[in-house]
Design a protein around this motif. Structure first.
Motif, PDB file in Angstrom:
ATOM      1  N   LEU A  33     -20.858  -4.660 -14.967  1.00  0.00           N
ATOM      2  CA  LEU A  33     -21.167  -5.083 -13.767  1.00  0.00           C
ATOM      3  C   LEU A  33     -21.559  -6.634 -13.969  1.00  0.00           C
ATOM      4  O   LEU A  33     -21.898  -7.149 -14.848  1.00  0.00           O
ATOM      5  CB  LEU A  33     -22.849  -4.559 -13.099  1.00  0.00           C
ATOM      6  CG  LEU A  33     -22.693  -3.044 -12.924  1.00  0.00           C
ATOM      7  CD1 LEU A  33     -23.918  -2.411 -12.658  1.00  0.00           C
ATOM      8  CD2 LEU A  33     -21.556  -2.554 -11.838  1.00  0.00           C
ATOM      9  N   PRO A  34     -21.510  -7.312 -12.780  1.00  0.00           N
ATOM     10  CA  PRO A  34     -21.489  -9.040 -12.837  1.00  0.00           C
ATOM     11  C   PRO A  34     -22.844  -9.371 -13.246  1.00  0.00           C
ATOM     12  O   PRO A  34     -23.941  -8.729 -12.863  1.00  0.00           O
ATOM     13  CB  PRO A  34     -21.243  -9.264 -11.483  1.00  0.00           C
ATOM     14  CG  PRO A  34     -21.346  -8.243 -10.536  1.00  0.00           C
ATOM     15  CD  PRO A  34     -21.149  -6.864 -11.239  1.00  0.00           C
ATOM     16  N   PRO A  35     -23.073 -10.463 -13.809  1.00  0.00           N
ATOM     17  CA  PRO A  35     -24.511 -10.610 -14.406  1.00  0.00           C
ATOM     18  C   PRO A  35     -25.197 -11.521 -13.282  1.00  0.00           C
ATOM     19  O   PRO A  35     -24.626 -11.755 -12.235  1.00  0.00           O
ATOM     20  CB  PRO A  35     -24.073 -11.993 -15.292  1.00  0.00           C
ATOM     21  CG  PRO A  35     -22.761 -12.296 -15.165  1.00  0.00           C
ATOM     22  CD  PRO A  35     -21.966 -11.141 -14.502  1.00  0.00           C
ATOM     23  N   GLN A  36     -26.204 -11.604 -13.357  1.00  0.00           N
ATOM     24  CA  GLN A  36     -27.337 -11.940 -12.275  1.00  0.00           C
ATOM     25  C   GLN A  36     -26.912 -13.423 -12.084  1.00  0.00           C
ATOM     26  O   GLN A  36     -26.448 -14.335 -13.094  1.00  0.00           O
ATOM     27  CB  GLN A  36     -28.969 -12.010 -12.555  1.00  0.00           C
ATOM     28  CG  GLN A  36     -29.236 -10.495 -12.781  1.00  0.00           C
ATOM     29  CD  GLN A  36     -29.502  -9.911 -11.772  1.00  0.00           C
ATOM     30  OE1 GLN A  36     -29.769 -10.549 -10.708  1.00  0.00           O
ATOM     31  NE2 GLN A  36     -29.310  -8.573 -11.688  1.00  0.00           N
ATOM     32  N   ARG A  37     -27.164 -14.165 -10.685  1.00  0.00           N
ATOM     33  CA  ARG A  37     -26.660 -15.367 -10.707  1.00  0.00           C
ATOM     34  C   ARG A  37     -27.527 -16.068 -11.298  1.00  0.00           C
ATOM     35  O   ARG A  37     -28.752 -16.198 -11.732  1.00  0.00           O
ATOM     36  CB  ARG A  37     -26.994 -15.512  -9.012  1.00  0.00           C
ATOM     37  CG  ARG A  37     -26.156 -14.734  -8.061  1.00  0.00           C
ATOM     38  CD  ARG A  37     -26.256 -15.038  -6.600  1.00  0.00           C
ATOM     39  NE  ARG A  37     -25.785 -16.491  -6.508  1.00  0.00           N
ATOM     40  CZ  ARG A  37     -25.093 -16.834  -5.435  1.00  0.00           C
ATOM     41  NH1 ARG A  37     -24.931 -16.110  -4.665  1.00  0.00           N
ATOM     42  NH2 ARG A  37     -24.673 -18.157  -5.421  1.00  0.00           N
ATOM     43  N   THR A  38     -26.899 -17.286 -11.723  1.00  0.00           N
ATOM     44  CA  THR A  38     -27.706 -18.402 -12.834  1.00  0.00           C
ATOM     45  C   THR A  38     -28.400 -19.411 -12.003  1.00  0.00           C
ATOM     46  O   THR A  38     -29.152 -20.002 -12.622  1.00  0.00           O
ATOM     47  CB  THR A  38     -26.688 -18.803 -13.618  1.00  0.00           C
ATOM     48  OG1 THR A  38     -25.651 -19.778 -12.930  1.00  0.00           O
ATOM     49  CG2 THR A  38     -25.797 -17.919 -14.250  1.00  0.00           C
ATOM     50  N   GLY A  39     -28.078 -19.421 -10.799  1.00  0.00           N
ATOM     51  CA  GLY A  39     -28.632 -20.730 -10.004  1.00  0.00           C
ATOM     52  C   GLY A  39     -27.849 -22.003 -10.199  1.00  0.00           C
ATOM     53  O   GLY A  39     -28.341 -22.992  -9.465  1.00  0.00           O
TER      54      GLY A  39
END
Length: 169
Positions: A33-39
């Motif tokens: 799954l895609p990683p969390q948004r980094t900001g």
């Protein structure tokens, strides 16, 4: 449920309320799954890292015993479910891959994929096995109509076959 031959890009258009369960091709390119948004600025990733082949995934994953009812029998089998992405078929929609180990000591015997990520491995196995009665129905219907012969792939051949065998209709 459908045969693996129907797994293609058109399945990306399925509404979220519709689930799809089928066999998984051995050469399927699966991703985490895609990683969390980094900001940070820029487009976020749509998929994570590439998962290893199904054989490597099966050897690195711990299978669990599950009891399933299929083909008129209830029996224990080993299975594991992995949530991931199959972007070439389902795009960014998460799927659950269920690896089943019935006879082999290592690896897996059958790989299933479903868009119903809330289903347990046992539920996915039972769901897929339930399509056997549908396949039998199709086979019997083709046999009664005379369409089970390899010579009747064309409409003209079918009419010629029916007139030569004098099938009652």
């Amino acid at each position: 449920m459908a045969d693996a031959a129907y797994a293609g890009k058109e399945l990306r258009k399925l509404p979220p309320r519709i689930t799809w369960t089928t066999r998984l091709r051995k050469d399927a390119a699966l991703y985490t799954l895609p990683p969390q948004r980094t900001g940070k600025r820029g487009r976020p990733r749509e998929k994570g890292d590439r998962l290893p082949s199904l054989a490597a995934l099966a050897s690195a994953t711990a299978f669990q015993q599950v009891t399933v009812s299929r083909y008129g029998k209830t029996a224990a089998t080993s299975a594991v479910a992995v949530t991931c992405l199959w972007p070439s078929v389902f795009g960014t929609r998460p799927v659950a891959v269920v690896l089943i180990r019935d006879r082999s000591a290592a690896g897996y015997d059958l790989a299933l994929v479903t868009t119903d990520t809330t289903a347990t491995a046992a539920q996915v196995i039972e769901r897929y096995a339930s399509r056997w009665s549908i396949e039998e129905c199709f086979q019997q219907g083709k046999g009664q109509a005379g369409l089970d012969q390899h010579q009747v792939r064309l409409w003209h051949s079918f009419h010629l076959y029916r007139s030569n065998t004098r099938l009652s209709g």
